[in-house]
Design an enzyme around this catalytic site. Structure first.
Site, mmCIF file in Angstrom:
data_model
loop_
_atom_site.group_PDB
_atom_site.id
_atom_site.type_symbol
_atom_site.label_atom_id
_atom_site.label_comp_id
_atom_site.label_asym_id
_atom_site.label_seq_id
_atom_site.Cartn_x
_atom_site.Cartn_y
_atom_site.Cartn_z
ATOM 1 N N ARG A 61 30.553 7.032 -0.572
ATOM 2 C CA ARG A 61 30.654 7.764 0.836
ATOM 3 C C ARG A 61 30.475 6.860 1.875
ATOM 4 O O ARG A 61 30.862 7.034 3.061
ATOM 5 C CB ARG A 61 29.404 8.870 1.062
ATOM 6 C CG ARG A 61 29.528 9.792 2.429
ATOM 7 C CD ARG A 61 28.865 10.835 2.438
ATOM 8 N NE ARG A 61 28.084 11.393 1.291
ATOM 9 C CZ ARG A 61 26.923 11.102 1.517
ATOM 10 N NH1 ARG A 61 26.145 10.561 2.526
ATOM 11 N NH2 ARG A 61 25.954 11.426 0.397
ATOM 12 N N ASP A 186 42.848 7.181 21.535
ATOM 13 C CA ASP A 186 43.422 7.449 20.159
ATOM 14 C C ASP A 186 44.997 6.766 20.254
ATOM 15 O O ASP A 186 45.987 7.153 21.041
ATOM 16 C CB ASP A 186 43.845 9.044 20.283
ATOM 17 C CG ASP A 186 44.505 9.413 19.133
ATOM 18 O OD1 ASP A 186 45.121 8.860 18.296
ATOM 19 O OD2 ASP A 186 44.118 10.747 18.609
ATOM 20 N N LYS A 211 49.385 9.792 9.832
ATOM 21 C CA LYS A 211 50.787 9.617 10.526
ATOM 22 C C LYS A 211 51.500 8.295 10.368
ATOM 23 O O LYS A 211 51.818 7.990 9.411
ATOM 24 C CB LYS A 211 50.605 9.818 12.175
ATOM 25 C CG LYS A 211 49.807 10.977 12.448
ATOM 26 C CD LYS A 211 50.209 12.577 12.105
ATOM 27 C CE LYS A 211 49.194 13.423 12.071
ATOM 28 N NZ LYS A 211 48.576 13.547 13.447
HETATM 29 C C1 LIG Z 1 47.375 14.187 13.926
HETATM 30 C C2 LIG Z 1 46.546 13.644 15.018
HETATM 31 C C3 LIG Z 1 45.367 13.710 15.062
HETATM 32 C C4 LIG Z 1 44.391 14.235 13.856
HETATM 33 O O1 LIG Z 1 44.623 13.627 12.846
HETATM 34 P P1 LIG Z 1 44.455 14.349 11.257
HETATM 35 O O2 LIG Z 1 44.841 13.042 10.341
HETATM 36 O O3 LIG Z 1 45.479 15.411 11.210
HETATM 37 O O4 LIG Z 1 42.959 14.767 11.312
HETATM 38 C C5 LIG Z 1 44.581 13.249 16.127
HETATM 39 N N1 LIG Z 1 45.185 12.627 17.258
HETATM 40 C C6 LIG Z 1 46.642 12.505 17.282
HETATM 41 C C7 LIG Z 1 47.347 12.006 18.302
HETATM 42 C C8 LIG Z 1 47.238 13.077 16.025
HETATM 43 O O5 LIG Z 1 48.614 13.036 16.156
#
Ligand SMILES: *Cc1c(COP(=O)(O)O)cnc(C)c1O
Length: 400
Positions: A61, A186, A211
């Site tokens: 973890r 982000d 992604k």
């Molecule tokens: C998909 C996404 C998230 C969340 O990510 P997960 O891997 O689905 O938890 C956060 N920020 C952006 C910009 C995203 O496209």
């Protein structure tokens, strides 16, 4: 041990950094350490590990050798000191923010956010006494009136979904830093190949590695990158004790595999998206195209300054509103109707009938989601096939 040099190029580091085959019987590929726990030679060693006096693993973890290779690579690619890989993008965002914030603190966030991030700020953090002030950060001077002594963090995405507006990372980070406030970006849409927020002055980068970093639509993962001390606090408090959102060794292995082709993929995603954005902009059924690589993008100059390439995400608005959006989506043959992004497959989503169908049309309007807005994540298929499919699907949509 690492065979690679931190000053090597992006692709070299994405393929080699943080791993030396000779440490593992010459295995070319980092082994997947499918183990929950790690044996101590004697009680004294266990004690030293728990006290942090000796480097080494305790429990997966908190750390795992396969995950460590991924973390070293992500830190280097983002230009940060350290990285923490997590079970999902939301795991990264929640683990980071639970570590940075406590009741009474305030976040300033851009008004356009990934849906679950918005929900976490608006509902999750609010329940535990953290307030979020939403603002349009495309104008960095808006920050000045919002930053008071309770604000700890400024949070945003650039480009921001769904209208692909950009936020000037250097300008916002500079204003936040002057007030002692941390900037968290982000960077999911860009990846470090297109944009490196830490080099522009941000303090932390978060990712959904689900992604582009993973890139193959076969995993859920995330990451936080930044200064070592802060990242270790997120590991030992945020993940270990608060969220438990640690990544599995198998998913870390898959993200490592994806990272090896990140540069190649981002080049191709961008080149194809640029060609498709130009075609869409010239099409009579299309009212507007939101893409940072078009001269019509209101922040085209900022895009050139802070992004290496305009990326693979496009939003388009159809002339005929909601009905045109539904007709267009249903007419697609090659392009796949699905949420998520950054995969080899081109994906299309229509927020008004899919992700935001629970909103009233008035609510959608307030959040800047036009009824005919379609979001495309341009994949790696032969671009002529994509152009042909989009063109035939546009042929069937009702005009204005
Ligand atoms: C998909 C996404 C998230 C969340 O990510 P997960 O891997 O689905 O938890 C956060 N920020 C952006 C910009 C995203 O496209």
């Amino acid at each position: 041990m690492s065979a690679s040099d931190p000053k090597q190029g992006f692709a070299t580091r994405a393929i080699h950094l943080g791993y030396d085959p000779h440490d593992y019987h010459g295995a070319l590929i980092p082994p997947v350490f499918m183990t929950s726990t790690f044996a101590f030679q004697d009680i004294a060693q266990g004690q030293r590990r728990f006290l942090g006096e000796e480097a080494g693993y305790i429990y997966s973890r908190v750390g795992n050798p396969t995950v460590s290779v991924l973390e070293a690579r992500l830190a280097s690619l983002e230009g940060g000191e350290a990285a923490l890989a997590t079970a999902s993008g939301m795991g990264a965002i929640t683990s980071a923010l639970w570590t940075l914030l406590q009741a009474g603190d305030v976040i300033v966030a851009d008004q356009t956010l990934y849906g679950c991030t918005y929900a976490f700020f608006q509902h999750g953090l609010a329940r535990l006494g953290v307030e979020t002030r939403f603002a349009d950060l495309t104008d960095p001077s808006r920050l000045d009136g919002l930053l008071d002594e309770r604000v700890r963090v400024v949070f945003f995405e650039s480009p921001a979904n769904p209208n692909m507006r950009l936020i000037d990372i250097a300008a916002v980070s500079e204003r936040a830093r002057r007030r002692g406030v941390l900037t968290v970006v982000d960077n999911t849409y860009c990846t470090p190949y297109l944009q490196r927020p830490l080099e522009l002055g941000a303090d932390l980068v978060v990712h959904s590695a689900t992604k582009y970093l993973g890139g193959h639509g076969d995993l859920i993962a995330g990451a936080v990158v930044g200064a070592k001390e802060r990242i270790e606090a997120m590991r030992f408090f945020g993940v270990k004790e608060m969220t438990g959102a640690s990544i599995s060794a198998m998913d870390a292995f898959l993200v490592l595999r994806g990272l090896k082709t990140l540069e190649l993929r981002m080049e191709r995603h961008s080149a194809s998206a640029q060609a498709i954005a130009r075609m869409l902009e010239a099409h009579p059924a299309v009212a507007r195209v939101h893409y940072p690589g078009l001269d019509s993008h209101p922040q085209a100059a900022l895009a050139r300054r802070q992004m290496r390439l305009p990326g693979g995400m496009i939003a388009l608005e159809l002339m005929g509103g909601y009905d045109a959006g539904v007709r267009f989506m249903d007419a697609l043959r090659l392009v796949t109707r699905a949420v998520s992004l950054g995969d080899c497959e081109t994906l299309a989503q229509h927020p008004a009938s899919m992700t935001h169908s629970t909103y009233t049309p008035e609510e959608r309007q307030r959040h800047g989601i036009a009824e005919g807005l379609v979001r495309l994540s341009i994949g790696l298929e032969t671009v002529d096939d994509l152009l042909a499919d989009l063109d035939q699907a546009l042929g069937g949509v009702p005009p204005a």
